[in-house]
Scaffold this motif. Structure first.
Motif, PDB file in Angstrom:
ATOM      1  N   TYR A   2      89.730 -16.997 -14.063  1.00  0.00           N
ATOM      2  CA  TYR A   2      88.719 -17.780 -13.542  1.00  0.00           C
ATOM      3  C   TYR A   2      87.838 -16.836 -12.300  1.00  0.00           C
ATOM      4  N   ALA A   3      86.693 -16.196 -11.811  1.00  0.00           N
ATOM      5  CA  ALA A   3      85.757 -16.554 -11.121  1.00  0.00           C
ATOM      6  C   ALA A   3      86.596 -16.489  -9.376  1.00  0.00           C
ATOM      7  N   ASP A   4      86.597 -15.085  -8.705  1.00  0.00           N
ATOM      8  CA  ASP A   4      87.648 -15.822  -7.289  1.00  0.00           C
ATOM      9  C   ASP A   4      86.498 -16.506  -6.635  1.00  0.00           C
ATOM     10  N   SER A   5      85.315 -17.080  -6.564  1.00  0.00           N
ATOM     11  CA  SER A   5      84.965 -18.049  -6.141  1.00  0.00           C
ATOM     12  C   SER A   5      85.851 -19.214  -6.013  1.00  0.00           C
ATOM     13  N   VAL A   6      86.120 -19.676  -7.681  1.00  0.00           N
ATOM     14  CA  VAL A   6      86.334 -20.543  -8.005  1.00  0.00           C
ATOM     15  C   VAL A   6      88.218 -21.274  -8.831  1.00  0.00           C
ATOM     16  N   LYS A   7      88.687 -19.838  -8.294  1.00  0.00           N
ATOM     17  CA  LYS A   7      90.200 -19.857  -8.190  1.00  0.00           C
ATOM     18  C   LYS A   7      90.930 -20.569  -7.161  1.00  0.00           C
ATOM     19  N   THR A  32      89.014 -12.477 -29.312  1.00  0.00           N
ATOM     20  CA  THR A  32      89.867 -13.320 -29.074  1.00  0.00           C
ATOM     21  C   THR A  32      90.129 -13.117 -27.078  1.00  0.00           C
ATOM     22  N   VAL A  33      89.635 -12.247 -26.750  1.00  0.00           N
ATOM     23  CA  VAL A  33      89.896 -12.346 -25.071  1.00  0.00           C
ATOM     24  C   VAL A  33      88.716 -12.618 -24.553  1.00  0.00           C
ATOM     25  N   PRO A  34      89.597 -13.001 -23.682  1.00  0.00           N
ATOM     26  CA  PRO A  34      88.217 -14.348 -22.630  1.00  0.00           C
ATOM     27  C   PRO A  34      87.762 -13.245 -21.645  1.00  0.00           C
ATOM     28  N   ALA A  35      86.491 -13.599 -22.069  1.00  0.00           N
ATOM     29  CA  ALA A  35      84.732 -12.925 -21.249  1.00  0.00           C
ATOM     30  C   ALA A  35      84.292 -13.242 -19.880  1.00  0.00           C
ATOM     31  N   ASP A  36      83.857 -12.250 -19.526  1.00  0.00           N
ATOM     32  CA  ASP A  36      83.443 -13.438 -18.062  1.00  0.00           C
ATOM     33  C   ASP A  36      81.472 -12.364 -18.041  1.00  0.00           C
ATOM     34  N   LYS A  37      81.371 -11.878 -19.222  1.00  0.00           N
ATOM     35  CA  LYS A  37      79.807 -11.615 -19.331  1.00  0.00           C
ATOM     36  C   LYS A  37      79.046 -12.783 -20.156  1.00  0.00           C
ATOM     37  N   ALA A  38      77.790 -13.408 -19.660  1.00  0.00           N
ATOM     38  CA  ALA A  38      76.973 -13.591 -20.370  1.00  0.00           C
ATOM     39  C   ALA A  38      76.518 -13.802 -21.717  1.00  0.00           C
ATOM     40  N   TYR A  39      76.484 -11.301 -21.551  1.00  0.00           N
ATOM     41  CA  TYR A  39      75.984 -11.540 -23.518  1.00  0.00           C
ATOM     42  C   TYR A  39      76.899 -11.399 -23.955  1.00  0.00           C
ATOM     43  N   GLU A  40      78.312 -11.697 -23.768  1.00  0.00           N
ATOM     44  CA  GLU A  40      78.916 -11.606 -24.856  1.00  0.00           C
ATOM     45  C   GLU A  40      79.541 -12.973 -25.389  1.00  0.00           C
ATOM     46  N   TYR A  41      78.576 -13.451 -24.705  1.00  0.00           N
ATOM     47  CA  TYR A  41      79.067 -15.112 -25.637  1.00  0.00           C
ATOM     48  C   TYR A  41      77.395 -15.112 -26.313  1.00  0.00           C
ATOM     49  N   GLU A  83      76.072 -17.041 -13.445  1.00  0.00           N
ATOM     50  CA  GLU A  83      77.565 -17.048 -13.056  1.00  0.00           C
ATOM     51  C   GLU A  83      78.472 -16.963 -13.728  1.00  0.00           C
ATOM     52  N   PHE A  84      79.076 -16.441 -14.139  1.00  0.00           N
ATOM     53  CA  PHE A  84      80.647 -17.375 -14.844  1.00  0.00           C
ATOM     54  C   PHE A  84      81.334 -17.467 -13.461  1.00  0.00           C
ATOM     55  N   VAL A  85      82.158 -18.947 -14.350  1.00  0.00           N
ATOM     56  CA  VAL A  85      82.879 -19.752 -13.631  1.00  0.00           C
ATOM     57  C   VAL A  85      84.295 -19.448 -14.530  1.00  0.00           C
ATOM     58  N   ALA A  86      84.345 -20.017 -15.537  1.00  0.00           N
ATOM     59  CA  ALA A  86      85.766 -19.928 -15.991  1.00  0.00           C
ATOM     60  C   ALA A  86      86.354 -19.791 -17.908  1.00  0.00           C
ATOM     61  N   ALA A  87      86.859 -18.548 -18.090  1.00  0.00           N
ATOM     62  CA  ALA A  87      87.214 -19.483 -20.015  1.00  0.00           C
ATOM     63  C   ALA A  87      88.393 -19.186 -20.689  1.00  0.00           C
ATOM     64  N   ILE A  88      88.535 -19.412 -21.185  1.00  0.00           N
ATOM     65  CA  ILE A  88      90.117 -19.830 -21.906  1.00  0.00           C
ATOM     66  C   ILE A  88      89.956 -19.475 -23.378  1.00  0.00           C
ATOM     67  N   SER A  89      91.696 -18.641 -23.876  1.00  0.00           N
ATOM     68  CA  SER A  89      91.697 -18.280 -24.900  1.00  0.00           C
ATOM     69  C   SER A  89      91.501 -19.157 -26.177  1.00  0.00           C
ATOM     70  N   ARG A  90      91.909 -18.856 -27.144  1.00  0.00           N
ATOM     71  CA  ARG A  90      91.277 -19.809 -28.699  1.00  0.00           C
ATOM     72  C   ARG A  90      92.343 -20.719 -28.707  1.00  0.00           C
ATOM     73  N   SER A  91      93.785 -19.851 -28.192  1.00  0.00           N
ATOM     74  CA  SER A  91      95.040 -20.940 -28.323  1.00  0.00           C
ATOM     75  C   SER A  91      95.148 -21.489 -26.793  1.00  0.00           C
TER      76      SER A  91
END
Length: 124
Positions: A60-65, A102-111, A46-54
């Motif tokens: 954030y996932a709604d459940s942790v926002k 370059t853009v934060p993603a929320d899908k596991a397959y994108e990592y 399950e996605f939790v959070a992501a951050i851009s390069r800079s």
């Protein structure tokens, strides 16, 4: 190649806080999006959070926002997840991951690269 090592997991009471760290190696680490995911046995990651390069864009996932904060230190090659107001449903193995994008993603397959995970247990 990027290698990731998580730390900071443990047992905490509901309402408490933990800070997870993910130390990365690899000279191009700072060029990548970083993310945190979590997983329980028998369930999808399950996605939790992501951050851009800079660090200027976070997602954030709604459940942790409002309770979790992701940040990164590109000098120390480390990404953090500050978790406050923890709930029993936050219990899981938490993984950090790197995405060559370059853009934060929320899908596991994108990592592209994953750490070994750190257990977080929240007692109610």
């Amino acid at each position: 190649q990027v290698q990731l090592v998580e730390s900071g997991g443990g047992l905490v009471q509901a309402g408490g806080s933990l800070r997870l760290s993910c130390a990365a190696s690899g000279r191009t680490w700072s060029m990548y999006v970083m993310g945190w995911f979590r997983q329980n046995p028998g369930k999808e990651r399950e996605f939790v959070a992501a951050i851009s390069r800079s660090g200027g864009i976070t997602y954030y996932a709604d459940s942790v926002k409002g309770r979790f904060t992701i940040s990164r230190d590109n000098v120390k090659n480390t990404v953090y997840l500050q978790m406050n107001s923890l709930k029993a449903e936050d219990t899981a193995v938490y993984y950090c991951a790197v995405a060559r994008r370059t853009v934060p993603a929320d899908k596991a397959y994108e990592y592209d690269y994953w750490g070994q995970g750190t257990q977080v247990t929240v007692s109610s």
